[in-house]
Design a protein around this motif. Structure first.
Motif, PDB file in Angstrom:
ATOM      1  N   PHE A 124       0.842  -1.198   0.000  1.00 50.36           N
ATOM      2  CA  PHE A 124       0.000   0.000   0.000  1.00 50.36           C
ATOM      3  C   PHE A 124       0.875   1.246   0.000  1.00 50.36           C
ATOM      4  O   PHE A 124       1.867   1.335   0.735  1.00 50.36           O
ATOM      5  CB  PHE A 124      -0.901   0.001   1.244  1.00 50.36           C
ATOM      6  N   GLY A 125       0.509   2.201  -0.846  1.00 48.30           N
ATOM      7  CA  GLY A 125       1.243   3.458  -0.909  1.00 48.30           C
ATOM      8  C   GLY A 125       0.315   4.647  -0.844  1.00 48.30           C
ATOM      9  O   GLY A 125      -0.908   4.531  -1.045  1.00 48.30           O
ATOM     10  N   LEU A 126       0.886   5.790  -0.563  1.00 48.10           N
ATOM     11  CA  LEU A 126       0.164   7.057  -0.596  1.00 48.10           C
ATOM     12  C   LEU A 126       0.750   7.929  -1.699  1.00 48.10           C
ATOM     13  O   LEU A 126       1.975   8.042  -1.820  1.00 48.10           O
ATOM     14  CB  LEU A 126       0.289   7.802   0.740  1.00 48.10           C
ATOM     15  N   TYR A 127      -0.121   8.507  -2.507  1.00 45.97           N
ATOM     16  CA  TYR A 127       0.302   9.496  -3.488  1.00 45.97           C
ATOM     17  C   TYR A 127      -0.326  10.830  -3.097  1.00 45.97           C
ATOM     18  O   TYR A 127      -1.527  10.886  -2.810  1.00 45.97           O
ATOM     19  CB  TYR A 127      -0.148   9.114  -4.904  1.00 45.97           C
ATOM     20  N   VAL A 128       0.461  11.880  -3.074  1.00 47.34           N
ATOM     21  CA  VAL A 128      -0.036  13.217  -2.748  1.00 47.34           C
ATOM     22  C   VAL A 128       0.215  14.115  -3.947  1.00 47.34           C
ATOM     23  O   VAL A 128       1.377  14.353  -4.325  1.00 47.34           O
ATOM     24  CB  VAL A 128       0.654  13.792  -1.490  1.00 47.34           C
ATOM     25  N   THR A 141      -0.343  -1.008   6.081  1.00 43.12           N
ATOM     26  CA  THR A 141       0.938  -0.355   6.372  1.00 43.12           C
ATOM     27  C   THR A 141       1.443   0.357   5.124  1.00 43.12           C
ATOM     28  O   THR A 141       1.512  -0.224   4.046  1.00 43.12           O
ATOM     29  CB  THR A 141       1.982  -1.384   6.839  1.00 43.12           C
ATOM     30  N   VAL A 142       1.797   1.607   5.282  1.00 42.00           N
ATOM     31  CA  VAL A 142       2.294   2.406   4.158  1.00 42.00           C
ATOM     32  C   VAL A 142       3.736   2.014   3.861  1.00 42.00           C
ATOM     33  O   VAL A 142       4.617   2.129   4.722  1.00 42.00           O
ATOM     34  CB  VAL A 142       2.209   3.908   4.480  1.00 42.00           C
ATOM     35  N   SER A 143       3.977   1.539   2.631  1.00 37.58           N
ATOM     36  CA  SER A 143       5.338   1.166   2.250  1.00 37.58           C
ATOM     37  C   SER A 143       6.015   2.230   1.401  1.00 37.58           C
ATOM     38  O   SER A 143       7.249   2.283   1.340  1.00 37.58           O
ATOM     39  CB  SER A 143       5.341  -0.170   1.499  1.00 37.58           C
ATOM     40  N   THR A 144       5.217   3.071   0.732  1.00 44.79           N
ATOM     41  CA  THR A 144       5.778   4.148  -0.076  1.00 44.79           C
ATOM     42  C   THR A 144       4.901   5.383   0.015  1.00 44.79           C
ATOM     43  O   THR A 144       3.679   5.280   0.156  1.00 44.79           O
ATOM     44  CB  THR A 144       5.899   3.757  -1.566  1.00 44.79           C
ATOM     45  N   VAL A 145       5.523   6.545  -0.086  1.00 52.35           N
ATOM     46  CA  VAL A 145       4.822   7.819  -0.205  1.00 52.35           C
ATOM     47  C   VAL A 145       5.459   8.553  -1.378  1.00 52.35           C
ATOM     48  O   VAL A 145       6.688   8.636  -1.475  1.00 52.35           O
ATOM     49  CB  VAL A 145       4.947   8.677   1.070  1.00 52.35           C
ATOM     50  N   PHE A 146       4.622   9.080  -2.264  1.00 52.68           N
ATOM     51  CA  PHE A 146       5.142   9.804  -3.433  1.00 52.68           C
ATOM     52  C   PHE A 146       4.391  11.117  -3.538  1.00 52.68           C
ATOM     53  O   PHE A 146       3.169  11.132  -3.661  1.00 52.68           O
ATOM     54  CB  PHE A 146       4.943   8.984  -4.703  1.00 52.68           C
ATOM     55  N   GLU A 191       9.781   4.197   1.617  1.00 55.90           N
ATOM     56  CA  GLU A 191      10.372   5.059   0.596  1.00 55.90           C
ATOM     57  C   GLU A 191       9.499   6.306   0.489  1.00 55.90           C
ATOM     58  O   GLU A 191       8.285   6.209   0.304  1.00 55.90           O
ATOM     59  CB  GLU A 191      10.394   4.331  -0.746  1.00 55.90           C
ATOM     60  N   VAL A 192      10.110   7.485   0.603  1.00 58.62           N
ATOM     61  CA  VAL A 192       9.361   8.746   0.530  1.00 58.62           C
ATOM     62  C   VAL A 192      10.002   9.628  -0.535  1.00 58.62           C
ATOM     63  O   VAL A 192      11.137  10.084  -0.378  1.00 58.62           O
ATOM     64  CB  VAL A 192       9.338   9.481   1.873  1.00 58.62           C
ATOM     65  N   ARG A 213      15.670   1.317  -7.470  1.00 56.17           N
ATOM     66  CA  ARG A 213      14.406   1.372  -8.207  1.00 56.17           C
ATOM     67  C   ARG A 213      13.377   2.201  -7.442  1.00 56.17           C
ATOM     68  O   ARG A 213      13.430   2.288  -6.212  1.00 56.17           O
ATOM     69  CB  ARG A 213      13.858  -0.045  -8.412  1.00 56.17           C
ATOM     70  N   CYS A 214      12.438   2.769  -8.175  1.00 54.68           N
ATOM     71  CA  CYS A 214      11.346   3.502  -7.518  1.00 54.68           C
ATOM     72  C   CYS A 214      10.291   2.500  -7.062  1.00 54.68           C
ATOM     73  O   CYS A 214       9.514   1.978  -7.865  1.00 54.68           O
ATOM     74  CB  CYS A 214      10.733   4.520  -8.476  1.00 54.68           C
ATOM     75  N   ARG A 215      10.266   2.229  -5.774  1.00 54.01           N
ATOM     76  CA  ARG A 215       9.333   1.221  -5.253  1.00 54.01           C
ATOM     77  C   ARG A 215       7.881   1.675  -5.375  1.00 54.01           C
ATOM     78  O   ARG A 215       6.969   0.845  -5.494  1.00 54.01           O
ATOM     79  CB  ARG A 215       9.671   0.898  -3.796  1.00 54.01           C
ATOM     80  N   HIS A 216       7.652   2.978  -5.328  1.00 54.47           N
ATOM     81  CA  HIS A 216       6.275   3.453  -5.465  1.00 54.47           C
ATOM     82  C   HIS A 216       5.743   3.147  -6.863  1.00 54.47           C
ATOM     83  O   HIS A 216       4.613   2.665  -7.011  1.00 54.47           O
ATOM     84  CB  HIS A 216       6.198   4.951  -5.184  1.00 54.47           C
ATOM     85  N   ASN A 217       6.536   3.400  -7.890  1.00 53.13           N
ATOM     86  CA  ASN A 217       6.098   3.074  -9.242  1.00 53.13           C
ATOM     87  C   ASN A 217       5.950   1.566  -9.427  1.00 53.13           C
ATOM     88  O   ASN A 217       5.043   1.107 -10.126  1.00 53.13           O
ATOM     89  CB  ASN A 217       7.081   3.637 -10.266  1.00 53.13           C
ATOM     90  N   GLU A 218       6.823   0.799  -8.794  1.00 52.61           N
ATOM     91  CA  GLU A 218       6.680  -0.657  -8.869  1.00 52.61           C
ATOM     92  C   GLU A 218       5.358  -1.100  -8.247  1.00 52.61           C
ATOM     93  O   GLU A 218       4.740  -2.075  -8.713  1.00 52.61           O
ATOM     94  CB  GLU A 218       7.856  -1.337  -8.173  1.00 52.61           C
ATOM     95  N   LEU A 219       4.903  -0.395  -7.240  1.00 58.94           N
ATOM     96  CA  LEU A 219       3.611  -0.689  -6.633  1.00 58.94           C
ATOM     97  C   LEU A 219       2.487  -0.491  -7.650  1.00 58.94           C
ATOM     98  O   LEU A 219       1.569  -1.305  -7.758  1.00 58.94           O
ATOM     99  CB  LEU A 219       3.434   0.223  -5.412  1.00 58.94           C
ATOM    100  N   TYR A 220       2.572   0.604  -8.436  1.00 60.55           N
ATOM    101  CA  TYR A 220       1.589   0.811  -9.506  1.00 60.55           C
ATOM    102  C   TYR A 220       1.636  -0.323 -10.517  1.00 60.55           C
ATOM    103  O   TYR A 220       0.609  -0.868 -10.916  1.00 60.55           O
ATOM    104  CB  TYR A 220       1.874   2.117 -10.257  1.00 60.55           C
ATOM    105  N   TRP A 221       2.854  -0.649 -10.970  1.00 61.89           N
ATOM    106  CA  TRP A 221       2.999  -1.642 -12.031  1.00 61.89           C
ATOM    107  C   TRP A 221       2.578  -3.029 -11.575  1.00 61.89           C
ATOM    108  O   TRP A 221       2.239  -3.883 -12.397  1.00 61.89           O
ATOM    109  CB  TRP A 221       4.447  -1.655 -12.533  1.00 61.89           C
ATOM    110  N   ALA A 222       2.604  -3.259 -10.259  1.00 60.25           N
ATOM    111  CA  ALA A 222       2.143  -4.544  -9.718  1.00 60.25           C
ATOM    112  C   ALA A 222       0.642  -4.546  -9.456  1.00 60.25           C
ATOM    113  O   ALA A 222       0.099  -5.521  -8.952  1.00 60.25           O
ATOM    114  CB  ALA A 222       2.894  -4.863  -8.422  1.00 60.25           C
ATOM    115  N   ASN A 223      -0.025  -3.423  -9.792  1.00 64.19           N
ATOM    116  CA  ASN A 223      -1.474  -3.314  -9.569  1.00 64.19           C
ATOM    117  C   ASN A 223      -1.827  -3.496  -8.102  1.00 64.19           C
ATOM    118  O   ASN A 223      -2.839  -4.110  -7.758  1.00 64.19           O
ATOM    119  CB  ASN A 223      -2.235  -4.320 -10.432  1.00 64.19           C
ATOM    120  N   ALA A 224      -0.971  -2.973  -7.220  1.00 60.75           N
ATOM    121  CA  ALA A 224      -1.214  -3.065  -5.780  1.00 60.75           C
ATOM    122  C   ALA A 224      -2.186  -1.950  -5.363  1.00 60.75           C
ATOM    123  O   ALA A 224      -2.952  -1.442  -6.185  1.00 60.75           O
ATOM    124  CB  ALA A 224       0.110  -2.971  -5.024  1.00 60.75           C
TER     125      ALA A 224
END
Length: 412
Positions: free
Chosen positions: A36-40, A92-97, A129-130, A286-297
C-alpha cells in the motif's frame, strides 16, 4: 467491461460524492497484506509547460480557497478521511510519493507536515520510501535539508534536457546546468536516492543535444534515470503549435534512435532497465512506489484529480483545487467518480503493466489467443525466446521499442 459504480454515500458519515465510502467488502479482501502506498498530488506550477497535460494550475488560474498556503491542511484532511474509510485495520504504508505539478513550490515545512500527518495517522514501514518530485529551480540546499530531516528519502528532479533551445521549446524555465547542481545538493543533504527525468524527441533536438543530456546525467550523482519520448497531447500549447505548423511532430524513427542511444549509454555506465522507461544502478535504487503501480497493488491518491486503487475499486477526485478544498471543508468525499474492476479487467491490466517490466510476466497470465500471439512475437524478435521457453513473456531490446504495440497485440 468496467462497472461504473452508482452514487455511493458514506456509512455513518455525511453524504459525499461517489467514491470509496463505504469501501466494498470485495475491496477489503487482502487490504492488510497487499502493498500500500500514498500518493499526494500538489497541483501548483509557476508556469505551464507547453507539453504538459497534467492537472496543474498557475496562480492566475486559481480562485479563493485554493491557495498554496492552505493546501497542506487540505491534503491532511483527506488523509484523515482515508483513515476513516480504510480502517479500522489500516494497511501499512510502504511508499509515499509527492508529485505534481511542482510539489516544491510549497514550503518544505508544509511537505514535512503532510508526511508527519501520514506517519501519525497510518502504520508506516520502517524502510518506507518517501519521494518528492521537484523542479530544479524550486529547491535549495536548505529546503532539501529540511525535506531529508523530515523523512524524505528520494528526490526526482525534472531535468528534461541539457540543451537551452530544447528547454525553451518545452517551456522549461530552469537553466541547463541547474538540474545536475540540484542533484549534487540532494546528495549533500543526505538523500538516499536521486532521479533525473529526461524527455527525448523534442522538435529541434539534435543527436548531439541528446548525447550531451545523457552525458550530463552521468556526470551527476544519480542512481536512477527516467527517459520518456515526447508525446504531443491534445489540448496543450505544444499540440497547438504543431497543428499550426510552427513545430514538427516528433519522428518515430528518431524517437527509436534516441531510446536505443539512452539504453546503450546508461547500460555502459552501470544502469539497468527495469521498466521500459526507467533505469537504476541497483534493485535498491528502483522507484518502489512506481513498482507498486505496475504490480497493480493498492494506493490512495490525495489531492485534486488524484486517482486511487484499492482491491479492484478505482476512483478519482474532482480536478479543480477549489472544488476539492470545498468538498473536504464540508466533510464530504472529494471523489468525482469510481469504477469497480471485474476479474477480467484486473487480469488485463496486470498483463498491460507486467509486459513493460524487465521480468515480464508468466505466459499463463495471457489468454489462449495471447499465448499464440506471444509465440508469433518470439518469432518476430519482440519477445525473448529463452524466457518464452521458461514460460514467461519478456520483451527483447527490439520489443521495448515497440512495447505499446506488443502489449496491444497480446491483449486484444
Amino acid at each position: 467491461m468496467n462497472t461504473v459504480l452508482p452514487l455511493l454515500t458514506d456509512a455513518g458519515l455525511p453524504p459525499g460524492a461517489p467514491g470509496p465510502d463505504p469501501l466494498p467488502d470485495s475491496a477489503r479482501e487482502g487490504l492488510a497484506t497487499t502493498p500500500f502506498g500514498l500518493y499526494v498530488h500538489v497541483p501548483f506550477c509557476a508556469t505551464r509547460c507547453g507539453y504538459c497535460d497534467f492537472n496543474t494550475y498557475t496562480s492566475d488560474e486559481l480562485g479563493p480557497g485554493a491557495n498554496r498556503s492552505e493546501y497542506a491542511g487540505t491534503a491532511i484532511a483527506e488523509l484523515q478521511r482515508a483513515v476513516r474509510t480504510l480502517g479500522p485495520e489500516l494497511p501499512t504504508v510502504s511508499t509515499v510519493f509527492v508529485g505534481g505539478g511542482t510539489p516544491t513550490l510549497l514550503p518544505a515545512d508544509d511537505l514535512a507536515a503532510v508526511l508527519s500527518a501520514a506517519r501519525e495517522l497510518f502504520p508506516v514501514a520502517d524502510d518506507v520510501e518517501v519521494t518528492t518530485e521537484a523542479n530544479p529551480e524550486t529547491v535549495s540546499p536548505a529546503s532539501l535539508a529540511t525535506l531529508r530531516e523530515a523523512g524524505f528519502t528520494r528526490v526526482s528532479l525534472g531535468m528534461q534536457s541539457a540543451a537551452p533551445h530544447v528547454l525553451a521549446a518545452l517551456d522549461r524555465r530552469h537553466t541547463p546546468g541547474r538540474a545536475v547542481e540540484a542533484a549534487h545538493e540532494a546528495r549533500a543533504a543526505g538523500f538516499d536516492h536521486v532521479n533525473l527525468d529526461l524527455i527525448y524527441g523534442t522538435p529541434g533536438e539534435t543527436d548531439a543535444d541528446w548525447a550531451a543530456s545523457l552525458d550530463a546525467v552521468l556526470a551527476s550523482p544519480v542512481d536512477h534515470v527516467s527517459a520518456y519520448a515526447l508525446i504531443v497531447e491534445e489540448g496543450t500549447k505544444l499540440a497547438r503549435r504543431v497543428r499550426r505548423g510552427e513545430l514538427p511532430m516528433p519522428d518515430d524513427d528518431v524517437l527509436a534512435d534516441r531510446y536505443e542511444q539512452a539504453d546503450a549509454t546508461l547500460g555502459s555506465a552501470g544502469f539497468e532497465w527495469y521498466e521500459v522507461s526507467n533505469w537504476a544502478t541497483s534493485d535498491a535504487a528502483r522507484c518502489r512506489h512506481n513498482e507498486l503501480y505496475w504490480a497493480n497493488a493498492n494506493w490512495w491518491g490525495v489531492g485534486p484529480g488524484a486517482h486511487s486503487h484499492v482491491g479492484g475499486l478505482r476512483w478519482w477526485n474532482v480536478k479543480h483545487p477549489a472544488a476539492y478544498a470545498d468538498r473536504l471543508a464540508r466533510d464530504q468525499s472529494p471523489a468525482q467518480d469510481a469504477e469497480l474492476l471485474d476479474e477480467a479487467d484486473r487480469a488485463l491490466e496486470a498483463v498491460m503493466l507486467g509486459l513493460r517490466l524487465r521480468d515480464g510476466l508468466p505466459l499463463t497470465a495471457l489468454t489462449g489467443t495471447g499465448r499464440a500471439r506471444a509465440a508469433d512475437a518470439v518469432r518476430g524478435g519482440l519477445l525473448d525466446p529463452a524466457a518464452h521457453a521458461d514460460g514467461r513473456a519478456v520483451l527483447t531490446d527490439r520489443g521495448r521499442l515497440l512495447a505499446d504495440a506488443v502489449v496491444r497485440d497480446l491483449t486484444d
